[in-house]
Scaffold this active site. Structure first.
Site, short mmCIF file in Angstrom:
data_model
loop_
_atom_site.label_atom_id
_atom_site.label_comp_id
_atom_site.label_asym_id
_atom_site.label_seq_id
_atom_site.Cartn_x
_atom_site.Cartn_y
_atom_site.Cartn_z
N ASP A 18 -5.74 1.59 2.67
CA ASP A 18 -5.78 3.05 2.51
C ASP A 18 -6.79 3.49 1.46
OD1 ASP A 18 -3.89 4.15 4.24
OD2 ASP A 18 -2.23 3.63 2.91
C1 GLC Z 1 0.55 0.64 1.46
C2 GLC Z 1 0.63 1.46 2.70
C3 GLC Z 1 0.01 0.75 3.86
C4 GLC Z 1 -1.34 0.24 3.53
C5 GLC Z 1 -1.35 -0.54 2.25
C6 GLC Z 1 -2.74 -0.91 1.80
O1 GLC Z 1 1.38 -0.47 1.55
O2 GLC Z 1 1.97 1.78 2.99
O3 GLC Z 1 -0.04 1.57 4.98
O4 GLC Z 1 -1.81 -0.53 4.60
O5 GLC Z 1 -0.76 0.22 1.23
O6 GLC Z 1 -3.47 0.17 1.34
C1 GLC Z 2 -1.40 3.02 -0.11
C2 GLC Z 2 -1.86 2.34 -1.35
C3 GLC Z 2 -1.87 3.22 -2.52
C4 GLC Z 2 -2.49 4.56 -2.22
C5 GLC Z 2 -1.86 5.16 -1.00
C6 GLC Z 2 -2.45 6.46 -0.63
O1 GLC Z 2 -0.03 3.19 -0.16
O2 GLC Z 2 -1.11 1.19 -1.63
O3 GLC Z 2 -2.54 2.58 -3.56
O4 GLC Z 2 -2.38 5.40 -3.32
O5 GLC Z 2 -1.99 4.28 0.06
O6 GLC Z 2 -1.80 7.01 0.47
#
Ligand code: GLC
Ligand code: GLC
Length: 827
Positions: free
Chosen positions: A487
């Site tokens: 993300d």
């Molecule tokens: C969090 C989010 C997931 C994403 C991951 C890496 O675990 O829930 O959707 O793939 O972060 O950013």
């Molecule tokens: C995922 C990531 C986190 C970020 C979020 C944004 O969950 O783990 O670091 O802030 O995405 O939606």
């Protein structure tokens, strides 16, 4: 150092001191009514949706971190001394203390001044209430005169509104008290048809429903005035802070135990039958009274608790292993499936790191959570898949999230995370392999929940694949969009405005930035679709998907390889990300794991080389970090990933979700030692001795363990709600132990450490129970090339589908072929 120990026989983690490094929590409930509960009885409860139907109030961000919960107080009426048997909130020095977190229940027990108290908290199956069964024992030589107080603070249902809209909310709160039951009915007079109840099995000496009458002005939960002085004030809340507290007096002979039951629950009335008598403002309680009466009976509570335990015995019987490695066995047989159930139920809504307010069900998160859940309750997995697929957009794209109450896509977050659709194919494939239920493919499901757009799920999958093909960049690799699995890799965002969302902002329109990770995921997903098409006799689709997968492999071969590892992406300007050319972020874990998992580079040695680079550059004693070198400053063209201080989260933390991809990769090149080694580095049980460093619960996976660049390497955060649970279950059960459901049978393909000898496992699959004995000589490596199934020898390693259901099938699997002969042959 440890703060407790595992009790594998009772399937509990036993915490033996209350001041754990962080609150160590557990979950109550498994269907509609849920709660989180900490080892000191902190936490809150909700019906279905932690934001919109929250029963009890909870303040995240508090000091101490975990304050507010399901507290009981005991008071010695002779001396006036009082305490909380759960330690919090009074924090008296207890003579002893244990908290047993089990599967769907917690038992907190302690002794103070010769009085033992044990409270069992759980949610009976099929009910929308929680039981607190308190047992108080007088271990003194003389009689004891005690007061027992219960307490909860009600949330005015919408947790967001409750925490912000004080000008209204301090005036709307309402309660009723009838026959000792406290009913919380804020907003019931208008649009709500639900209310909460808080009941007690004993005659009351008094009660309170106005928080500050119970606590006293300027006091907190550690010294409520009602408890201190030994009587309640029978307060009725009008606005302010509705709460619930019962006061019970107990006279206990030496050695005597009394059992007191409290019930906290949620109930609904039909919209046109809310009041009794009609026209009044009094809750019609006729429907709820029988339920309350029933569960106030100790034997009903005991039966319900036993039913909960047997339910788990049954669920855990579906996949079991006895390997002799306690960390493997404990996680496979107890805690990992339990965490998979919790992530399936909660998605990313309510934990101590997710406020229950913010996030809906993620499209990719939910799809991946299913991988570790589908064997437990396939019918619920099926339902979930249909919900998810119904939110898919006509383009094949996906809303990144949908709301659990409405099951509609979430417009605020929107779409454009270009990996999302491919995960649906992967999870439907897992469902099909587990169940063989191909009827799901013919379910007619809408796009974007629009009536009239229904098409078979099979077509949804085709559109998922097409979505990627319609969005290829200059190197023939998939465009990344707002982000892919990561993300925080936001290649089109270019944000210079504080507070702007990195995920939903695209300041530059992106037709260039590409993701090697999505390419690999696509190869995996297109392969799955081809297999599904084959099963349906759709040869044209099978051929088309396979051709698309080969084309994508070629693009990865040509543009995804950096020399010693797979590149991560191409940025907005077409420059490589995750390359030796970069100063920071030269190598990322995701493409190494996903490429090898998808079978890329196995035939030409690149897989092995990439995994060697992982070992050299990314592996740490606390797990494999996401990237190296960590970003030391904000990179406008990379986005959120470079906002975290080095070693945390996506910026070179051990993002545990990705580690099992590498474990699976290692099994694909037949290195069982490396696979299990990585598995144990992040396995919570194997980290139990490091509890002071790890700080999170030693019985569940964390999303993130701080990496080598961090100030606190090895420190876990975001425990519980993480895709790590599902993927580790897949890695250990299907690839390392190698017991893998496939469309046409159960594959027995272990890839374990050389030193291992025989091990056994049980797997219920397609209605049969397979009792599996893997025969392996310690000190050897190799593959299974021969099986004995109910005494009959079968070449290869695929146990065919059972012919009759309910059968018990004995399988012996012989590990004997040297590795070199079979590497090429693995699927
Ligand atoms: C969090 C989010 C997931 C994403 C991951 C890496 O675990 O829930 O959707 O793939 O972060 O950013
Ligand atoms: C995922 C990531 C986190 C970020 C979020 C944004 O969950 O783990 O670091 O802030 O995405 O939606």
């Amino acid at each position: 150092m440890r703060y407790g120990h595992f009790d594998d026989v009772r399937r509990e983690y036993v915490i033996t001191r209350p001041d754990t490094p962080l609150p160590w929590i557990n979950y109550l409930g498994s269907e509609d009514y849920f709660g989180i509960i900490s080892n000191t009885a902190g936490g809150y409860s909700f019906y279905r949706d932690a934001r919109l139907r929250r029963l009890t109030r909870y303040r995240y961000n508090n000091a101490p971190l975990d304050l507010g919960g399901r507290y009981v107080y005991l008071r010695d009426d002779a001396s006036g001394d009082y305490w909380s048997p759960s330690w919090q909130p009074t924090q008296r020095d207890l003579d002893d203390y244990t908290c047993r977190h089990g599967l769907g229940y917690s038992i907190i027990s302690s002794r103070y001044q010769g009085i033992r108290a044990e409270t069992l908290y759980f949610v009976p199956a099929g009910e929308t209430l929680e039981v607190w069964r308190v047992r108080v024992t007088n271990e003194r030589a003389v009689p004891a005169t005690l007061s027992l107080f219960s307490s909860v603070e009600f949330c005015l249902w919408d947790a967001q509104d409750d925490a912000t809209n004080f000008q209204r909310n301090y005036s709307v709160g309402e309660v009723e008290v009838e026959d000792g039951v406290i009913y919380h009915k804020t907003e019931y007079r208008e649009r709500r048809n639900h209310f909460a109840f808080f009941a007690c099995s004993e005659p009351l000496a008094g009660f309170d429903t106005q928080r500050d009458a119970f606590l006293g002005p300027y006091r907190s939960w550690d010294r409520p005035i009602g408890v201190e002085r030994g009587f309640a004030s029978n307060s009725i809340a009008h606005g302010w802070q509705p709460s619930g507290s019962h006061h019970v007096r107990l006279e206990l002979r030496p050695g005597e135990t009394r059992e007191i039951v409290f019930l906290l629950g949620y109930a609904e009335n039909p919209a046109d039958a809310k009041f009794d008598p009609p026209g009044s403002q009094t809750i019609d309680k006729r429907r709820v009274r029988p339920t309350i009466a029933r569960y106030l009976q100790p034997d009903v509570v005991a039966d319900a608790f036993e039913a909960l335990q047997s339910r788990w015995t049954d669920l855990l019987g579906i996949c079991r292993a006895e390997t002799g490695n306690e960390h493997v066995d404990r996680m496979v047989n107890i805690w990992n499936p339990y965490q998979c159930m919790v992530t399936f139920n909660m998605s990313r809504s309510a934990s101590l790191f997710e406020s229950g307010i913010g996030r809906g069900m993620g499209f990719r998160d939910t799809s991946q959570d299913l991988l570790g859940f589908v064997h437990l309750v396939p019918a619920r997995a099926r339902e979930r898949l249909l919900d998810v697929a119904s939110t898919q957009l006509p383009t094949g794209g996906a809303y990144h999230q949908y709301q659990p109450l409405t099951k509609r896509g979430n417009n605020d977050v929107g779409s454009g995370f270009n990996d999302d659709p491919a995960w649906l194919v992967v999870s439907v494939a897992a469902y099909l392999k587990e169940t063989g239920d191909s009827s799901i493919l013919d379910e007619a499901l809408p796009f974007d929940n629009q009536p009239g757009t229904e098409r078979p799920l099979y077509e949804h999958l085709q559109r998922s694949i097409q979505y990627t093909l319609d969005r290829l960049g200059p190197h023939g690799l998939p465009l990344i969009g707002r982000a892919d699995w990561n993300d925080c890799l936001n290649l089109n965002c270019f944000s210079e405005t504080p507070g702007e969302s990195f995920q939903t902002t695209e300041n530059r329109s992106g037709g260039v930035a590409e993701s090697v990770f999505i390419a690999a995921l696509f190869v995996l997903a297109a392969g799955e679709l081809a297999a599904i098409a084959g099963l349906r006799g759709d040869a044209a689709e099978a051929a088309r998907s396979l051709a698309a997968a080969s084309e994508m492999r070629r693009a990865v071969d040509q543009h995804g390889w950096d020399g010693a590892w797979f590149r991560r992406a191409y940025d907005f300007f077409g420059r490589p990300v995750g390359s030796a050319e970069n100063d920071e972020g030269q190598i990322f874990i995701e493409p190494q794991g996903m490429c090898v998992l998808a079978g890329i580079g196995i035939d030409d040695g690149r897989a092995r080389t990439a995994l060697d680079s992982v070992r050299e550059r990314l592996a740490t004693p606390h797990g494999i970090v996401l990237l190296q070198p960590a970003f030391t400053r904000y990179h406008l063209h990379l986005g959120e990933i470079s906002t975290y201080p080095g070693g945390y989260k996506e910026n070179a933390g051990v993002f545990c979700h990705t580690n099992p991809w590498v474990m699976i990769g290692e099994t694909r090149v037949r290195n069982g030692d490396a696979a299990l080694d990585y598995y144990l580095r992040i396995n919570p049980s194997a980290r139990e001795d490091l509890s002071e460093t790890h700080r999170g619960e030693p019985y569940v996976y964390a999303q993130m363990i701080a990496g080598a660049d961090a100030a606190t390497p090895g420190e876990a955060k975001n425990t519980w709600l993480t895709g790590t649970a599902a993927w580790n279950f897949v890695a250990i059960s299907q690839w390392i132990l190698g017991i893998r459901p496939e469309h046409d049978g159960l594959r027995i393909d272990p890839c374990v450490p050389v030193a291992w000898g025989d091990f056994t496992a049980t797997r219920r699959f397609r209605g049969a129970t397979y009792r599996i004995a893997v025969r392996k000589r310690p000190g050897t490596s190799g593959c299974v090339t021969r099986l004995r199934v109910d005494g009959r020898t079968i070449e290869g390693n695929l146990v065919p589908l059972p012919s009759s259901t309910e059968a018990v099938i004995e399988v012996e699997a012989f590990v004997d072929a040297p590795v070199e002969d079979v590497v090429e042959a693995t699927p």
